[in-house]
Structures are given as C-alpha cells and as structure tokens.
Scaffold this motif. Structure first.
Motif, PDB file in Angstrom:
ATOM      1  N   SER A 109       1.038  -1.049   0.080  1.00  0.00           N
ATOM      2  CA  SER A 109       0.020  -0.131   0.220  1.00  0.00           C
ATOM      3  C   SER A 109       0.958   1.170  -0.144  1.00  0.00           C
ATOM      4  O   SER A 109       2.119   1.058  -0.286  1.00  0.00           O
ATOM      5  CB  SER A 109      -1.114   0.001   1.462  1.00  0.00           C
ATOM      6  OG  SER A 109       0.095  -0.516   2.761  1.00  0.00           O
ATOM      7  N   PRO A 110       0.455   2.578  -0.226  1.00  0.00           N
ATOM      8  CA  PRO A 110       1.679   3.764  -0.174  1.00  0.00           C
ATOM      9  C   PRO A 110       2.058   3.842   1.084  1.00  0.00           C
ATOM     10  O   PRO A 110       1.740   3.468   1.943  1.00  0.00           O
ATOM     11  CB  PRO A 110       0.711   5.066  -0.604  1.00  0.00           C
ATOM     12  CG  PRO A 110      -1.002   4.161  -1.328  1.00  0.00           C
ATOM     13  CD  PRO A 110      -1.078   3.165  -0.892  1.00  0.00           C
ATOM     14  N   GLY A 111       3.246   3.632   0.757  1.00  0.00           N
ATOM     15  CA  GLY A 111       4.273   4.197   1.567  1.00  0.00           C
ATOM     16  C   GLY A 111       4.712   3.251   2.738  1.00  0.00           C
ATOM     17  O   GLY A 111       5.175   2.812   3.555  1.00  0.00           O
ATOM     18  N   ALA A 112       4.534   2.073   2.082  1.00  0.00           N
ATOM     19  CA  ALA A 112       4.938   0.379   2.832  1.00  0.00           C
ATOM     20  C   ALA A 112       6.218   0.086   2.614  1.00  0.00           C
ATOM     21  O   ALA A 112       6.645  -1.049   3.763  1.00  0.00           O
ATOM     22  CB  ALA A 112       4.011  -0.494   2.506  1.00  0.00           C
ATOM     23  N   GLY A 113       7.264   0.736   2.144  1.00  0.00           N
ATOM     24  CA  GLY A 113       8.451  -0.272   1.194  1.00  0.00           C
ATOM     25  C   GLY A 113       7.955  -1.547   1.473  1.00  0.00           C
ATOM     26  O   GLY A 113       8.978  -2.424   1.994  1.00  0.00           O
TER      27      GLY A 113
END
Length: 599
Positions: A109-113
C-alpha cells in the motif's frame, strides 16, 4: 478429470485440478482473455495461528463455496529458483523474483516499502488463493482502458485490480488467502501493517482482525493470513467454522505441485454479481450527477462486454503449468446446450484456409451465431484506439466504425447472421509496403453475402468513411472504403475463391482481398501449422497462431518500436516465441489448450 457420466447431478461440474495439470488432453477455454489467467497470478502471503503455520494447507478450505471466481497461484513453486516454473516466469516478466515480487506488490500500500525477502518470504507458504464474490464493473472498464499500461506496468498495474486494496473497494468483495509456515512472523507482519495503516480492531464470531483506514480487513484465520473486504473476511471466518468451502465442491481437488496457477469461474453468477455491483456503484455515493452517470455508463459498458463474451458459458476452469521454455494453460468450458462454440474443429479449418504466409492467424466457428459476441470483443479492442499505437493510425475512426456497426439500425445480425459460417483473421508481410491483413467469412448463401458488401459499405459511409465501387479479380462484388486518418484503403468484397467456397472478405488493400480469396498456399500445408498441432497435442488443431518474433520484426521495420506506446513492450516481446491455441469438444463442453513459447 471426471467423465461426463460422473457429473450429471452437479450444479457446477468442476474438473479435477490434478488431472488438468497432468493430462495433456484436458484443455481450458477462453477467459476473458482474458482475462482469467492473469488473475491466477494475483495472490500473496499471510499468517497462521499456534506456534507454526501450515505451508501446504489448501487456501480453498477456507474460501466460501458460493464464490463465483476462485484462483490459486504458487508463491513458492516446485523446483525452487532453478525449477521450470521460476525459469519460465523470469523469462516472461524479466524479474529476478517473479513470484515473490507478485506477493510483495499485491500486499503493498502507499508508503509500505515492503520487500519480499525481508517482510514476506520468511513466513509465507507454498500457495495463495484469491476469491471474488462481487466485481467492480467500473474497475473492469478501467482495466480494459489501460491495457497498454497493464502490459507495460506488469505487476504494479495488476495490483490495481487484484491487490488487497482493490478487493476492498466499493462494489468489489473478495480476499487474498495465503498459506503460512511461521505463525509468529506472519502475525508480526499483519500487526506491523495494521499499525502503519492506522487500522482499528474488529472481531467476528470470536475471531479478531484489523480494518485499515482504507477499508482493508486483514488478520489470521486458522493457519492462513487473509487480506480483502470485510465481508469477504467474514465469509472466510464462517467457512473456517464449518460453512461449505470451495474445497468441498464436487470434482475439486487441491492443485498438484506442478500447477503454478488454476482458476474456476461460474460465469453466470459472476456476471450477475458484476451487474449488482455496477448498479450499486452507479446509484450510490456522493459526487455530481454527471459523475455518477459517467461511472454508471462505464460500469454498464463493462457489464455488457462481460456478458457478451461469457454469453452461454456456465462455468470454466483453467490450469497453468510450465517448462523452462513455455507456459501452458488448459481446461474446460461448459456452456448451455444451445450455445455454439467460438472455437473447435470449424475454427481450426477456417484458420487452415488462410494464406500460408500469415504470422498472425485466428479461426472461429459459426460467426453468424456468435456475431454479437464477436462484435462486443471487437468493440472492446477498438476502444483502446485512443490510448495505444492505433491512435496514430486512425484509431478514433476505427472505433467510430464499430460503434456504427452496433447501432440499433445497423441490422447486422439480420444481414449477416443467416449466411455467415466459419471465419478467420490473418496478418502477413514484413512492412507497410507488403502488409496484408483481412477478415474472411465463409458464406452459405452467395447472393446474401454479395448484398452484404453494399450494406456494410453504407454503414461505414454513415460513420464518415468515403466509399466507392471497386473491381478486384475473383470478386463478384467489391467496394473501397477510406477512413479519415487511416493510411490504407479498406476493401470489402465477396467472391468464390480457388477452393470453390463463397467468401466474404474485409481486407487492407487489394492484395489482401486477392490473397484471401485465392491464396497461393494455405496455412494447413505450412510448417507453422504442423508445429502448432504438435505443440498442442492430443489431436487438437490450432485455432490461433501468433509468431511474436515476426510481429516484432514488423514493428521494427515500420519504426513503431520507437513509439512511446510500443517501446515499453519491446523487451517483453523479445522474450516471446509462438502463441498457439486450440479447442475441441461439443457445444456443451469444450476442452482447450493455450501454449506460449518463450525465447
């Protein structure tokens, strides 16, 4: 695979998944496009309970039996990094960790890295499953409209349709179910994800899970980690506590170790679920009335296309296996008794009568009976004109033509349905100067097909084309059609070729018409046809042949590989050899096989 006599009382006759993967004479049918085989590759990894998970427990054991679409995919395929499945996937995707990258992308998900080796690999099991109980029709429209992006973006684009977040969007209900081998590590992963995403705790029937700010429900159910919509997680919990599971369906068995992916779809139920979600998406929520109308129109278009392509299909199965140099898809399609198959012996015969020099060739059975379905598919392809290479070659004009053919006053079924028999499409030539391409339909009523030449030309004139009479050797009737922005003249003709069979032909340039009516040699006598037949095996003759090296050479020859809409595909095209597909069986049950050769 169960025999016909073993199936009569089944509401949905699932073939035996293990038999599909081991018997080359069992074949699959189309997906849609489709679509379906790509969905198999969309699954990722999650957790277990107790001191350890079970890396071999079948995800289908906790998937509700009512799901109209279920797919299973190997996350850690047999043979490991040096096995045939991994070697083939690396060639196809150009990724060093193709299955792990898939899992990573679908859980991100966005920003999960996320990193597969660090975050997922230590606890994920051998296989994952994904199921859908309702589909977002608007999302389907977006997927078709961004086909070019999907091909170029690969896994990251796939996640927008089958990732955990996508499965929890409005109008869509479904979940990813992952085997685990280390329950503690899996629980830590879920907890870390939940904390980062601002999730809040929830429970259902005594089982705790988390719901993220984006609406994704995630948690551990028995020995599985589950991500998806809240209702789908509830269904998994119900199934784990005794409700009927997908694994209990008659004829279903756990995929064999050699199976890299499998899929099962109850088409009528899936179309119904998509219609319901389309109505909900169009009618609910905020926003302007114009926005809602737009969303509803897009959703309605997607449902219409899906309904046409799956028209008459009751159920379908697919199994994927691999060698180091090829990927094979095979299975069955079960249709209503009166439905006429698109492919099979008649389609193979139509393909065999096309020019021997064709590097792209496809044959279908009764085009008259399947005309609405074929037109829906062509319209779907034409709708890509504004976003693909076709936009440089009169794509909007082509799309306008197809819309005219589907207009209420077109009477296409009335003018073509009575005489149109098996048909084929071909492309040959290495450059624009010797390019030949055409659509050929066998005619059972020469007078009616001759009259159809003028009727089709009139429809095209009404859509903005310039139309004129033409004279072509071997044709009893012919007309030329010039589309705005399209670099070649299209000819429509009808005549009796060298075979003595009356044919209706739509082709690029006069040479395409002449080659279609009276080819100097046919595909059935070519090495390409013999090789395709040998590749399919089991007595199946090909209904589709695509030689990607020749296609790539053509694109390079005309300078299209430098186009922004094509250049991103070139590395992948270089990895492909020949695509071959064929089918056999009756109108009620068709077995099919698709083999993609890898360079």
């Amino acid at each position: 695979m169960p025999s016909k006599t073993a199936r009569p009382t089944r509401a949905f006759p699932w073939p035996h998944a293990g038999a599909l993967s081991s018997a080359p004479t069992r074949f699959l049918s189309r997906a849609g496009a489709g679509a379906g085989a790509t969905a198999l590759l969309a699954l990722a990894a999650l957790a277990g309970c107790g001191s350890s998970g079970s890396g071999s427990a079948d995800p289908a054991s906790v998937v509700p039996a009512s799901a109209p679409l279920y797919a299973s995919v190997a996350i850690k395929p047999a043979g490991g990094s040096g096995g045939a499945a991994t070697v083939a996937a690396k060639k196809l995707t150009h990724l060093t960790e193709p299955y792990g990258s898939l899992a990573q992308t679908l859980l991100s998900s966005p920003g999960a890295g996320l990193e597969y080796k660090r975050d997922i690999g230590p606890w994920v099991g051998e296989r994952a499953g994904v199921f859908v109980t309702a589909a977002n029709a608007g999302k389907l429209t977006g997927s078709v409209g961004s086909l070019q992006t999907l091909l170029q973006g690969g896994l990251s684009s796939l996640s927008s349709v089958l990732g955990a977040s996508a499965l929890a969007e409005k109008g869509t209900q479904g979940a990813i179910v992952l085997q685990t081998t280390d329950a503690g590590a899996a629980r830590s992963f879920v907890a870390k994800q939940a904390g980062r995403q601002g999730a809040h705790a929830a429970s259902y029937r005594g089982v705790s899970f988390q719901i993220t700010s984006g609406g994704v429900a995630e948690g551990i159910v028995k020995s599985f980690a589950v991500f998806g919509s809240e209702s789908a997680v509830h269904a998994v919990i119900d199934t784990s506590l005794g409700a009927a599971s997908f694994a209990s369906k008659p004829g279903y068995s756990k995929p064999a170790s050699a199976t890299i992916a499998s899929a099962y779809v109850e088409a009528e139920k899936l179309v119904g679920a998509t219609q319901s979600s389309a109505g909900a998406s169009a009618g609910g929520g905020g926003g302007t009335s114009g926005g809602s109308a737009s969303a509803g129109g897009g959703a309605g278009q997607a449902v219409s296309l899906l309904g046409q392509l799956l028209g008459g299909v009751q159920s379908a199965t697919l199994t994927a296996t691999a060698t180091s140099n090829s990927i094979s898809l095979q299975g069955e399609v079960h249709s209503a008794g009166a439905a006429k198959p698109l492919f099979g012996a008649e389609g193979a015969q139509a393909l065999g009568e096309l020019p021997a020099t064709s590097w792209l060739a496809a044959g279908v059975g009764d085009t008259g009976a399947n005309l609405p379905r074929a037109l829906a598919l062509l319209q779907g392809v034409a709708s890509l004109g504004s976003s693909t290479v076709f936009s440089s070659f009169g794509g909007p004009s082509i799309e306008k033509i197809f819309k005219a053919l589907d207009a209420p006053g077109a009477k296409l079924q009335q003018d073509f349905g009575s005489w149109a028999g098996p048909g084929g499409m071909f492309v040959s030539g290495s450059g624009l100067f010797n390019l030949q391409a055409g659509l050929v339909i066998a005619s059972s009523e020469p007078a009616a097909s001759r009259a159809a030449v003028g009727k089709l030309a009139a429809l095209m004139r009404g859509a903005g084309a310039t139309v004129a009479n033409a004279s072509i050797p071997g044709a009893d009737a012919a007309m030329s059609v010039k589309l705005p922005g399209f670099p070649a003249v299209i000819f429509i003709a009808d005549g009796t070729g060298s075979s003595g069979q009356a044919k209706f032909v739509l082709g690029l340039g006069q040479q395409s018409i002449e080659g279609a009516l009276s080819p100097s040699a046919t595909l059935s006598t070519s090495a390409a046809y013999s090789n395709a037949t040998a590749t399919l095996g089991g007595g199946i003759e090909p209904s589709l042949i695509v030689e990607f090296p020749t296609l790539l050479g053509f694109l390079e020859g005309v300078g299209l590989t430098q186009s922004p809409s094509v250049s991103g595909l070139v590395p992948y095209l270089k990895s492909l050899g020949t695509l071959t597909a064929g089918a056999t069986g009756s109108a009620g049950t068709q077995r099919y096989k698709v083999v993609l050769g890898l360079a």
